[in-house]
Design a protein around this motif. Structure first.
Motif, short mmCIF file in Angstrom:
data_model
loop_
_atom_site.label_atom_id
_atom_site.label_comp_id
_atom_site.label_asym_id
_atom_site.label_seq_id
_atom_site.Cartn_x
_atom_site.Cartn_y
_atom_site.Cartn_z
N LYS A 148 0.80 -1.22 0.00
CA LYS A 148 0.00 0.00 0.00
C LYS A 148 0.84 1.28 0.00
N LYS A 149 2.09 1.19 0.46
CA LYS A 149 2.92 2.39 0.54
C LYS A 149 3.58 2.75 -0.78
N PHE A 150 3.58 1.79 -1.71
CA PHE A 150 4.25 2.07 -2.98
C PHE A 150 3.24 2.59 -3.99
N GLN A 151 3.60 3.68 -4.66
CA GLN A 151 2.74 4.27 -5.67
C GLN A 151 3.55 4.49 -6.95
N LEU A 152 3.11 3.89 -8.05
CA LEU A 152 3.77 4.09 -9.34
C LEU A 152 3.06 5.21 -10.08
N THR A 153 3.83 6.18 -10.54
CA THR A 153 3.25 7.34 -11.21
C THR A 153 3.50 7.27 -12.71
N THR A 154 2.43 7.43 -13.47
CA THR A 154 2.56 7.48 -14.92
C THR A 154 1.43 8.33 -15.49
N ASN A 155 1.74 9.06 -16.55
CA ASN A 155 0.75 9.92 -17.19
C ASN A 155 -0.03 9.19 -18.27
N ASP A 156 0.28 7.93 -18.48
CA ASP A 156 -0.38 7.16 -19.54
C ASP A 156 -1.67 6.54 -19.00
N THR A 157 -2.78 6.93 -19.57
CA THR A 157 -4.08 6.44 -19.08
C THR A 157 -4.32 4.98 -19.41
N GLY A 158 -3.56 4.44 -20.36
CA GLY A 158 -3.73 3.04 -20.73
C GLY A 158 -2.93 2.10 -19.86
N CYS A 159 -2.25 2.65 -18.86
CA CYS A 159 -1.39 1.84 -18.00
C CYS A 159 -2.06 1.58 -16.65
N GLN A 160 -2.00 0.33 -16.20
CA GLN A 160 -2.43 -0.05 -14.86
C GLN A 160 -1.28 -0.76 -14.16
N TRP A 161 -1.32 -0.83 -12.83
CA TRP A 161 -0.24 -1.49 -12.12
C TRP A 161 -0.73 -2.02 -10.78
N LYS A 162 0.03 -2.98 -10.24
CA LYS A 162 -0.24 -3.56 -8.93
C LYS A 162 1.10 -3.84 -8.26
N ALA A 163 1.23 -3.48 -6.98
CA ALA A 163 2.46 -3.75 -6.24
C ALA A 163 2.14 -4.62 -5.03
N TYR A 164 3.02 -5.58 -4.76
CA TYR A 164 2.79 -6.52 -3.66
C TYR A 164 4.06 -6.74 -2.84
N LYS A 165 3.86 -7.09 -1.59
CA LYS A 165 4.91 -7.68 -0.78
C LYS A 165 4.71 -9.19 -0.86
N GLN A 166 5.79 -9.91 -1.05
CA GLN A 166 5.69 -11.35 -1.24
C GLN A 166 6.05 -12.08 0.05
N GLY A 167 5.08 -12.80 0.60
CA GLY A 167 5.30 -13.47 1.88
C GLY A 167 6.29 -14.61 1.80
N ASN A 168 6.32 -15.31 0.70
CA ASN A 168 7.24 -16.43 0.52
C ASN A 168 8.48 -15.95 -0.23
N ALA A 169 9.54 -15.65 0.50
CA ALA A 169 10.75 -15.12 -0.12
C ALA A 169 11.52 -16.18 -0.89
N LYS A 170 11.15 -17.44 -0.74
CA LYS A 170 11.84 -18.52 -1.45
C LYS A 170 11.29 -18.73 -2.87
N ALA A 171 10.15 -18.11 -3.15
CA ALA A 171 9.52 -18.29 -4.47
C ALA A 171 10.16 -17.34 -5.48
N THR A 172 11.02 -17.87 -6.33
CA THR A 172 11.73 -17.09 -7.33
C THR A 172 10.92 -17.03 -8.63
N ARG A 173 11.55 -16.54 -9.67
CA ARG A 173 10.90 -16.51 -10.98
C ARG A 173 10.54 -17.91 -11.45
N LYS A 174 11.29 -18.91 -11.00
CA LYS A 174 10.98 -20.29 -11.38
C LYS A 174 9.62 -20.72 -10.85
N ALA A 175 9.14 -20.05 -9.79
CA ALA A 175 7.80 -20.32 -9.27
C ALA A 175 6.77 -19.40 -9.92
N VAL A 176 7.15 -18.17 -10.18
CA VAL A 176 6.22 -17.19 -10.73
C VAL A 176 5.86 -17.51 -12.19
#
Length: 393
Positions: A346-374
């Motif tokens: 909730k504390k992170f805010q991505l700023t962009t002037n492009d109306t076609g852009c959406q975003w979501k930011a998360y904290k990941q509880g499982n720090a062991k899950a790498t890109r191989k899991a994602v």
């Protein structure tokens, strides 16, 4: 090209580069088949991996832009006349290779990622199994054929294993295949003498007193490469996004969707200017034709040095219904993932002037899950035809 010519297709992290070079060298030396390792990166991007440059220089490749085949030379690879490809550090062809007409023959696969089930009838060898490093499986394969490992190549493979397994730490990703390979390579590379006391597992064995990960020379090399990999002080946002980047193509409800996953060793809050980050992320995506970008951060807390992960997802929807639907499907699936354990940042805010852009930011509880899991999770959520292709593995 000659009928026996083969390309090794792979990513540009040290594990991929070392595995590709090693397979090519052994295939020519033992099987007398001319083989060219392909580094899937442009010449200008080689410097983004100082740990690669160091390991390559130690192996005698001190001018990789001149000594290795890169994408710079093969921007139209499918138009070249050749017949065989060997895959290392991934197990499925992606565009443009997957779209070649006639189809390219994949004659061998050695990989440590999730098995996508391709080339089972014609690839020999076909080794796809979990390991901390693909270089370990490469080492095991050629050792089984009584290959003689030169010191330079041994050092390159060992460097890749140490970097990918956190120095073979018992708390890292190393499995027995990694430890057995490294136990052989530390001697064949000349890193330690034959009479040094080491073990091929995290625990000592009869007659041995020092676990492999505690051997001083192993720790020194591992720390050196790790420090070089983590030094990103001189990199721009674009550099950070492309230095450890992989790209995937899925078919979602009949429409093609390009997804990029970038691993960045920096927490989201450390990216000084979120407006600049937003704009440069979009520029990066559009330069590659990517509609969804996942930025997977990995870092340690300043005080307790605890390993943490955060993720930022950027969606370039641009009014397209299928991308809006894909965005909603992906975010819902990510948030429900019991493996990732995501919580909204909730504390992170991505700023962009492009109306076609959406975003979501998360904290990941499982720090062991790498890109191989994602990556497999993203595939399950977005690939409605069960036919994905990764273009940067």
């Amino acid at each position: 090209m000659k009928e026996s010519m083969k390309y090794k297709s792979h990513d540009h992290d040290l594990d991929s580069v070392a595995s590709s070079i090693a397979y090519a060298w052994f295939n020519k030396t033992l099987n007398n088949q001319p083989t060219i390792p392909l580094v899937r990166i442009e010449h200008e991007d080689l410097v983004l991996r100082p740990e690669n440059m160091k390991a390559l220089a130690t192996a005698g490749i001190d001018k990789p832009a001149e000594q290795l085949l890169c994408l710079t030379e093969v921007t139209s690879l499918p138009s070249i006349s050749y017949n065989n490809i060997v895959l290392v550090d991934h197990n499925r062809l992606g565009p443009p290779w997957s779209k070649s007409d006639p189809p390219i023959d994949v004659v061998a696969v050695i990989d440590h990622h999730e098995d996508e089930g391709s080339y089972k009838s014609n690839a020999n060898p076909r080794v796809v199994e979990p390991a901390g490093s693909c270089a370990s499986l490469i080492t095991r394969h050629w050792r089984s054929l009584d290959a003689s490992f030169p010191p330079e190549l041994s050092h390159l493979l060992l460097s890749a294993i140490l970097l990918d397994t956190g120095g073979l730490s018992p708390k890292g990703k190393a499995v027995d295949a990694d430890r057995v390979a490294a136990s052989y390579l530390i001697h064949s590379s000349g890193l330690v003498s034959e009479n040094s006391v080491t073990a091929s597992s995290s625990s000592t064995e009869p007659g041995q007193t020092v676990p492999l990960h505690k051997v001083p020379e192993v720790r020194q090399l591992s720390d050196l490469l790790s420090d070089m990999k983590e030094d990103i002080s001189s990199l721009s946002i674009r550099d950070l996004l492309r230095r450890d980047y992989k790209e995937y193509q899925y078919t979602f409800n009949g429409e093609s969707v390009q997804v990029g996953l970038a691993t960045v060793p920096l927490k989201l809050g450390a990216w000084a200017n979120t407006e600049k980050m937003g704009e440069e992320s979009l520029q990066f995506m559009r330069s590659r034709g990517v509609s969804i970008l996942g930025i997977l951060t990995t870092f340690k807390t300043e005080k307790k040095k605890k390993h943490k992960r955060q993720t930022l997802w950027v969606f370039d929807i641009d009014g397209k219904d299928h991308l809006q639907s894909a965005t909603e499907t992906l975010t819902k699936g990510l948030e429900l993932s019991e493996e990732l354990k995501l919580v909204e940042h909730k504390k992170f805010q991505l700023t962009t002037n492009d109306t076609g852009c959406q975003w979501k930011a998360y904290k990941q509880g499982n720090a062991k899950a790498t890109r191989k899991a994602v990556a497999p999770l993203v595939k399950d959520l977005l690939d409605t035809t069960s036919s994905s292709n990764d273009t940067k593995e």
